[in-house]
Scaffold this active site. Sequence first.
Site, PDB file in Angstrom:
ATOM      1  N   TYR A   1      14.440  -0.692  -1.959  1.00  0.00           N
ATOM      2  CA  TYR A   1      15.362  -0.391  -1.001  1.00  0.00           C
ATOM      3  C   TYR A   1      16.347   1.019  -3.321  1.00  0.00           C
ATOM      4  O   TYR A   1      16.541   2.347  -2.752  1.00  0.00           O
ATOM      5  CB  TYR A   1      16.067  -0.021  -0.532  1.00  0.00           C
ATOM      6  CG  TYR A   1      16.199  -0.635   0.702  1.00  0.00           C
ATOM      7  CD1 TYR A   1      15.250   0.040   1.688  1.00  0.00           C
ATOM      8  CD2 TYR A   1      16.213  -1.637   1.382  1.00  0.00           C
ATOM      9  CE1 TYR A   1      14.592  -0.154   2.517  1.00  0.00           C
ATOM     10  CE2 TYR A   1      15.793  -2.366   1.898  1.00  0.00           C
ATOM     11  CZ  TYR A   1      14.717  -1.144   3.379  1.00  0.00           C
ATOM     12  OH  TYR A   1      14.567  -2.062   4.740  1.00  0.00           O
TER      13      TYR A   1
ATOM     14  N   LYS B   1       7.280   2.440   1.359  1.00  0.00           N
ATOM     15  CA  LYS B   1       8.050   3.710   1.219  1.00  0.00           C
ATOM     16  C   LYS B   1       7.813   5.506   1.436  1.00  0.00           C
ATOM     17  O   LYS B   1       8.231   6.088   1.630  1.00  0.00           O
ATOM     18  CB  LYS B   1       7.831   4.066  -0.482  1.00  0.00           C
ATOM     19  CG  LYS B   1       7.884   5.413  -0.893  1.00  0.00           C
ATOM     20  CD  LYS B   1       7.376   5.208  -2.497  1.00  0.00           C
ATOM     21  CE  LYS B   1       7.692   6.845  -3.780  1.00  0.00           C
ATOM     22  NZ  LYS B   1       8.200   8.042  -2.901  1.00  0.00           N
TER      23      LYS B   1
ATOM     24  N   GLN C   1       0.675  -1.443  -0.050  1.00  0.00           N
ATOM     25  CA  GLN C   1       0.144  -0.136   0.130  1.00  0.00           C
ATOM     26  C   GLN C   1       1.153   1.576  -0.237  1.00  0.00           C
ATOM     27  O   GLN C   1       0.130   2.424   0.372  1.00  0.00           O
ATOM     28  CB  GLN C   1      -1.251  -0.108   0.997  1.00  0.00           C
ATOM     29  CG  GLN C   1      -1.558  -0.996   1.404  1.00  0.00           C
ATOM     30  CD  GLN C   1      -2.011  -1.312   2.343  1.00  0.00           C
ATOM     31  OE1 GLN C   1      -2.471  -0.213   3.570  1.00  0.00           O
ATOM     32  NE2 GLN C   1      -2.989  -2.357   2.964  1.00  0.00           N
ATOM     33  N   GLY C   2       2.263   1.328  -0.296  1.00  0.00           N
ATOM     34  CA  GLY C   2       2.852   2.218   0.196  1.00  0.00           C
ATOM     35  C   GLY C   2       3.766   2.784   1.430  1.00  0.00           C
ATOM     36  O   GLY C   2       4.512   3.663   1.318  1.00  0.00           O
TER      37      GLY C   2
END
Lengths: 175, 175
Positions: B155, B125, B121-122
């Site tokens: 990464y 990040k 879902q991000g």
Amino acid sequence: MTFWKSLFAAPGTPAAAGRPREKEILLAEKPYRNGETQQIYFSTSRDIDLYELEELCLAVGWARRPHRKVRKAIENSFLVVSLWLERGAQRRLIGFARATSDHAFNATLWDVVVHPEFQGQGLGKTLMDQIIRELRQQDISNITLFADPQVIGFYQQMGFLTDPEGIKGMFWYPR
Amino acid sequence: MTFWKSLFAAPGTPAAAGRPREKEILLAEKPYRNGETQQIYFSTSRDIDLYELEELCLAVGWARRPHRKVRKAIENSFLVVSLWLERGAQRRLIGFARATSDHAFNATLWDVVVHPEFQGQGLGKTLMDQIIRELRQQDISNITLFADPQVIGFYQQMGFLTDPEGIKGMFWYPR
């Protein structure tokens, strides 16, 4: 150590909270000239002259760094180690390294340096042996570092592994 | 962030000496059920329940670790970040990471984790963006980590480089 001979370990001064005790170890002693001797000491004192450290780092070709930041980095390292050559009243910084750590699981070595004049005598190995011993005494079992290509072989000889189980060291720099 | 929308940043509490201020940021808010909403928060508080952290780490298959050592590692990390899901009065730890640092040049990330239920879902990040922002605010420009093979690509998307200029991550473990 190739020609330096370990002699004795001296007790250190009280340490800051949660950090290893400061200590100084006489690593080697040998005749110098005019009946004088010279000694090499290993130390974990943070009392490092920043100009002397800068000179050492410049001697191996590293970039100059602001003393303010170097001081802060030394203050906030878990372990700071150095090698000193003593001839009579003169004491010269000939090696240095420091480690950041969470004081529990991991330590990471930075700024590992031996002055070029004193390389090839086993002092780098001695420095690393002492660092590993200090960190192991603190029950830290994951010792890491980022090695420039020309020193990978040296660290491999010390028992360091590159990319174990495919784990990769990675870096982020400001764009 | 893919479906979470950043809303506002709240000021934090005073920080321990030399460390970033603690802060909490509402990252996202959306309807849940029965007219309730759910929120996701980013936090830099060190007030982490060790059982809850253990549960999160076990959920991604990491080994159990002594709470005494985990507590010490959190206390001695430079930065501790976490993600929280809040639904009504319930607050659940769904992400975590921490960084060791010399407070000047280098930081190294450890224990970066997002709960499997909330992956994709991000949020990983978002967590990394916040970590990088925090470390950059502290003027730390060399952010490092050791990535397991399956997360190297993640990464890299975040701008991390593997082995730049031939520099290798290396590990020493007790024999």
